[in-house]
Enzyme design. Sequence first.
Site, PDB file in Angstrom:
ATOM      1  N   ASN A   1       0.809  -1.221   0.000  1.00 43.34           N
ATOM      2  CA  ASN A   1       0.000   0.000   0.000  1.00 43.34           C
ATOM      3  C   ASN A   1       0.843   1.273   0.000  1.00 43.34           C
ATOM      4  O   ASN A   1       0.378   2.321  -0.466  1.00 43.34           O
ATOM      5  CB  ASN A   1      -0.979  -0.013   1.166  1.00 43.34           C
ATOM      6  CG  ASN A   1      -2.130  -0.978   0.916  1.00 43.34           C
ATOM      7  OD1 ASN A   1      -2.294  -1.474  -0.197  1.00 43.34           O
ATOM      8  ND2 ASN A   1      -2.917  -1.248   1.925  1.00 43.34           N
TER       9      ASN A   1
ATOM     10  N   HIS B   1      -4.404   3.748  14.471  1.00 45.58           N
ATOM     11  CA  HIS B   1      -5.518   2.889  14.051  1.00 45.58           C
ATOM     12  C   HIS B   1      -5.016   1.451  13.978  1.00 45.58           C
ATOM     13  O   HIS B   1      -4.705   0.915  12.920  1.00 45.58           O
ATOM     14  CB  HIS B   1      -6.033   3.344  12.688  1.00 45.58           C
ATOM     15  CG  HIS B   1      -7.230   2.586  12.203  1.00 45.58           C
ATOM     16  ND1 HIS B   1      -8.352   2.385  12.977  1.00 45.58           N
ATOM     17  CD2 HIS B   1      -7.481   1.987  11.017  1.00 45.58           C
ATOM     18  CE1 HIS B   1      -9.243   1.694  12.279  1.00 45.58           C
ATOM     19  NE2 HIS B   1      -8.735   1.443  11.093  1.00 45.58           N
TER      20      HIS B   1
END
Length: 315
Positions: free
Chosen positions: A94, A174
């Site tokens: 990513n 997160h």
Amino acid sequence: MKKISLIGAGNIGTILAYSISRKNLGDIVLIDKVDGLAAGKCLDLSQSLAVDGIDLSIKGTDDISYIKNSDVIIITAGIPRKPGMSRDDLIETNFKVMQSIGEAIKKYSPKSFVICVTNPLDAMVWSLKKISGIKKNMILGMAGILDSARFKFFLSELLKISVSNIDTMVLGGHGDTMVPLLDYTTISGIPLNKYVELNKIDKKIIEKIVDRTRNGGGEIVSLMKNSSAFFSPAVSAIEMLESYLKNQKKILPCSVYLDGEYGISGLCVGVPVSIGANGIEKIIELNLTNTQQSQFKQSVMAVDELIKKCKKLLV
């Protein structure tokens, strides 16, 4: 009409396009590298607008240059988690996606308000900011809203009360080290700890809810096998989008670039911010207990390790 570009036509991108069109928030450009995917979805979505009598432009393409002069860019592109994977396992793949997108933003739309949803979230926001050169008040990541929503939902099930009666906030990275703030959680204005005491609720059950919140995304991945959450991330990103477009100045927990706040510099971490027409208009520094400070520090350290990996990939 505002121009809203969505990069990634997977589940989250699709729901974002649908929600933005139904709220009539602006003209939409949906971009995906898979030939025909975004174009087909947008043609279908455009035809559905005729049913509701909505007039706006929806364009689907595989050409990222179509983000040119966007007011807002929301990024959901990248590979999702699969069972057994953590968000951190996605970093190398990513990062390459964010590198390509960051360069495109720098070239075609450097003044956009940028919302990132791709995992590992905090590291991807940092990478996008670094590569694109976007000002720190104009780029942020969607995470804390989703994490807080999960915490609210789990509490509402446990306490058997409406989610509308619960106010709470989740800070930090997160990931598994996120920090649900029990001391800033209230039930119709009643502090959670007092509510637990009055109703003789076992505090160990609350601790289990905290753990379930930290692993909320993984729970969904384990159930769906080949997909991760998409309804709740999309709705959370819409809340950020609306606060910016409508100058609502909502206070929302988001991953933002810190420059001395909370004693942190050079990292993107989830903290409460006010979002208005000027982007991130204020970063709110909460007074944390010693326990919360320790947990927040641990979460920041986990984010720092991921960002160090991104720095190596930049070379």
